[in-house]
Design a protein around this motif. Sequence first.
Motif, PDB file in Angstrom:
ATOM      1  N   GLY A  10       0.802  -1.218   0.000  1.00 20.08           N
ATOM      2  CA  GLY A  10       0.000   0.000   0.000  1.00 20.08           C
ATOM      3  C   GLY A  10       0.832   1.264   0.000  1.00 20.08           C
ATOM      4  O   GLY A  10       1.950   1.313   0.512  1.00 20.08           O
ATOM      5  N   ASP A  11       0.257   2.321  -0.579  1.00 24.06           N
ATOM      6  CA  ASP A  11       0.941   3.624  -0.641  1.00 24.06           C
ATOM      7  C   ASP A  11       1.049   4.275   0.729  1.00 24.06           C
ATOM      8  O   ASP A  11       1.991   5.017   0.992  1.00 24.06           O
ATOM      9  CB  ASP A  11       0.179   4.569  -1.584  1.00 24.06           C
ATOM     10  N   GLU A  12       0.077   4.026   1.564  1.00 23.71           N
ATOM     11  CA  GLU A  12       0.028   4.661   2.883  1.00 23.71           C
ATOM     12  C   GLU A  12       0.673   3.768   3.958  1.00 23.71           C
ATOM     13  O   GLU A  12       0.343   3.880   5.132  1.00 23.71           O
ATOM     14  CB  GLU A  12      -1.429   4.960   3.263  1.00 23.71           C
ATOM     15  N   LEU A  13       1.571   2.925   3.555  1.00 25.72           N
ATOM     16  CA  LEU A  13       2.174   1.942   4.452  1.00 25.72           C
ATOM     17  C   LEU A  13       3.089   2.608   5.475  1.00 25.72           C
ATOM     18  O   LEU A  13       3.948   3.421   5.128  1.00 25.72           O
ATOM     19  CB  LEU A  13       2.987   0.939   3.612  1.00 25.72           C
ATOM     20  N   THR A  14       2.878   2.278   6.745  1.00 26.19           N
ATOM     21  CA  THR A  14       3.794   2.684   7.814  1.00 26.19           C
ATOM     22  C   THR A  14       4.419   1.400   8.329  1.00 26.19           C
ATOM     23  O   THR A  14       3.763   0.617   9.026  1.00 26.19           O
ATOM     24  CB  THR A  14       3.040   3.428   8.943  1.00 26.19           C
ATOM     25  N   LEU A  15       5.670   1.173   7.972  1.00 25.63           N
ATOM     26  CA  LEU A  15       6.310  -0.108   8.268  1.00 25.63           C
ATOM     27  C   LEU A  15       6.397  -0.407   9.759  1.00 25.63           C
ATOM     28  O   LEU A  15       6.262  -1.552  10.177  1.00 25.63           O
ATOM     29  CB  LEU A  15       7.693  -0.177   7.619  1.00 25.63           C
ATOM     30  N   GLN A  16       6.611   0.628  10.565  1.00 28.56           N
ATOM     31  CA  GLN A  16       6.684   0.386  12.007  1.00 28.56           C
ATOM     32  C   GLN A  16       5.369  -0.199  12.522  1.00 28.56           C
ATOM     33  O   GLN A  16       5.373  -1.112  13.349  1.00 28.56           O
ATOM     34  CB  GLN A  16       7.023   1.688  12.761  1.00 28.56           C
ATOM     35  N   PHE A 119      13.649  -0.446  13.998  1.00 36.83           N
ATOM     36  CA  PHE A 119      12.451   0.319  13.691  1.00 36.83           C
ATOM     37  C   PHE A 119      12.763   1.663  13.016  1.00 36.83           C
ATOM     38  O   PHE A 119      11.885   2.297  12.458  1.00 36.83           O
ATOM     39  CB  PHE A 119      11.635   0.586  14.964  1.00 36.83           C
ATOM     40  N   SER A 120      14.019   2.094  13.089  1.00 31.04           N
ATOM     41  CA  SER A 120      14.369   3.428  12.597  1.00 31.04           C
ATOM     42  C   SER A 120      14.553   3.508  11.084  1.00 31.04           C
ATOM     43  O   SER A 120      14.729   4.593  10.547  1.00 31.04           O
ATOM     44  CB  SER A 120      15.634   3.928  13.304  1.00 31.04           C
ATOM     45  N   SER A 121      14.533   2.369  10.396  1.00 27.02           N
ATOM     46  CA  SER A 121      14.691   2.424   8.933  1.00 27.02           C
ATOM     47  C   SER A 121      13.757   1.429   8.263  1.00 27.02           C
ATOM     48  O   SER A 121      13.349   0.435   8.870  1.00 27.02           O
ATOM     49  CB  SER A 121      16.137   2.099   8.533  1.00 27.02           C
ATOM     50  N   ASP A 122      13.435   1.714   7.004  1.00 29.44           N
ATOM     51  CA  ASP A 122      12.591   0.790   6.243  1.00 29.44           C
ATOM     52  C   ASP A 122      13.261  -0.572   6.111  1.00 29.44           C
ATOM     53  O   ASP A 122      12.611  -1.604   6.265  1.00 29.44           O
ATOM     54  CB  ASP A 122      12.284   1.358   4.855  1.00 29.44           C
ATOM     55  N   ASP A 123      14.575  -0.563   5.817  1.00 29.61           N
ATOM     56  CA  ASP A 123      15.286  -1.840   5.680  1.00 29.61           C
ATOM     57  C   ASP A 123      15.230  -2.654   6.972  1.00 29.61           C
ATOM     58  O   ASP A 123      15.043  -3.872   6.946  1.00 29.61           O
ATOM     59  CB  ASP A 123      16.755  -1.609   5.281  1.00 29.61           C
ATOM     60  N   GLY A 124      15.374  -1.976   8.098  1.00 30.37           N
ATOM     61  CA  GLY A 124      15.289  -2.660   9.395  1.00 30.37           C
ATOM     62  C   GLY A 124      13.908  -3.239   9.642  1.00 30.37           C
ATOM     63  O   GLY A 124      13.770  -4.367  10.122  1.00 30.37           O
ATOM     64  N   CYS A 125      12.879  -2.480   9.281  1.00 33.50           N
ATOM     65  CA  CYS A 125      11.502  -2.975   9.458  1.00 33.50           C
ATOM     66  C   CYS A 125      11.237  -4.179   8.562  1.00 33.50           C
ATOM     67  O   CYS A 125      10.627  -5.158   9.000  1.00 33.50           O
ATOM     68  CB  CYS A 125      10.500  -1.865   9.166  1.00 33.50           C
ATOM     69  N   LEU A 128      12.832  -7.182  10.119  1.00 32.55           N
ATOM     70  CA  LEU A 128      12.023  -7.699  11.226  1.00 32.55           C
ATOM     71  C   LEU A 128      10.785  -8.420  10.722  1.00 32.55           C
ATOM     72  O   LEU A 128      10.438  -9.489  11.232  1.00 32.55           O
ATOM     73  CB  LEU A 128      11.614  -6.555  12.169  1.00 32.55           C
ATOM     74  N   LEU A 129      10.125  -7.874   9.705  1.00 32.05           N
ATOM     75  CA  LEU A 129       8.936  -8.522   9.157  1.00 32.05           C
ATOM     76  C   LEU A 129       9.255  -9.913   8.621  1.00 32.05           C
ATOM     77  O   LEU A 129       8.511 -10.865   8.856  1.00 32.05           O
ATOM     78  CB  LEU A 129       8.314  -7.658   8.062  1.00 32.05           C
ATOM     79  N   GLU A 130      10.366 -10.040   7.923  1.00 32.58           N
ATOM     80  CA  GLU A 130      10.774 -11.351   7.387  1.00 32.58           C
ATOM     81  C   GLU A 130      11.112 -12.329   8.505  1.00 32.58           C
ATOM     82  O   GLU A 130      10.719 -13.489   8.475  1.00 32.58           O
ATOM     83  CB  GLU A 130      11.969 -11.202   6.439  1.00 32.58           C
ATOM     84  N   LYS A 131      11.857 -11.857   9.492  1.00 40.85           N
ATOM     85  CA  LYS A 131      12.261 -12.731  10.606  1.00 40.85           C
ATOM     86  C   LYS A 131      11.046 -13.139  11.453  1.00 40.85           C
ATOM     87  O   LYS A 131      10.956 -14.280  11.902  1.00 40.85           O
ATOM     88  CB  LYS A 131      13.311 -12.049  11.482  1.00 40.85           C
TER      89      LYS A 131
END
Length: 196
Positions: A10-16, A119-125, A128-131
């Motif tokens: 989604g465009d409005e995605l907030t990864l945290q 949580f501070s970066s998209d790559d980090g989020c 975490l989502l994958e793990k």
Amino acid sequence: MVAEFPELEGDELTLQKEVYAHFGLAFFKFALIEHSLINIMVFSTVGQLLRERKIQSKAHWKNAFDAAEAKAVASTFGNLVRHTSGVQEFTSLQDQLKQAKNLRDYFAHHFMREEAGFFSSDDGCWLLLEKIRDVRIKALSLESDLKLKFNEMCTRFKIPLPTEEDTSKMLEEYRKEYDQTLADSNPNVGWEKDAL
């Protein structure tokens, strides 16, 4: 991951927020495992009493079941896991159960503090989502294995399993109970009922 959860595109995605949601979903899977362990403790206890012919009536069954359930519900996750080590159907799952206990404890006591930096970066989020996804898949697999072994245990003890109709009736009763609670002018949730 996106195929399983399309909202991640989604465009409005907030990864945290997604990490919090997926953390909750994984923790829910640990709750399912815990409930399976409670059922194992209850039914293995009453099954053994049946085998020893200490349950002779419906009243004996109810008393034994209620006592076993009270003890199981009051047990920690670790004690529930330890109980399964004495039930033959679950000896092959001991390593998986111990790993699940350790993962559950990590998520309950350490995850938010120790993984906060991601949580501070998209790559980090995304990491975490994958793990978290991997943990959730392991938990789902274990819960499925527990259900199969539970059925085997009940068969050994000659405890009849509920039919789909029985299960549907129980679910309907739960829904009615929660609907009644919601209809109350000041409904309470679990932690408020037993508040100090």
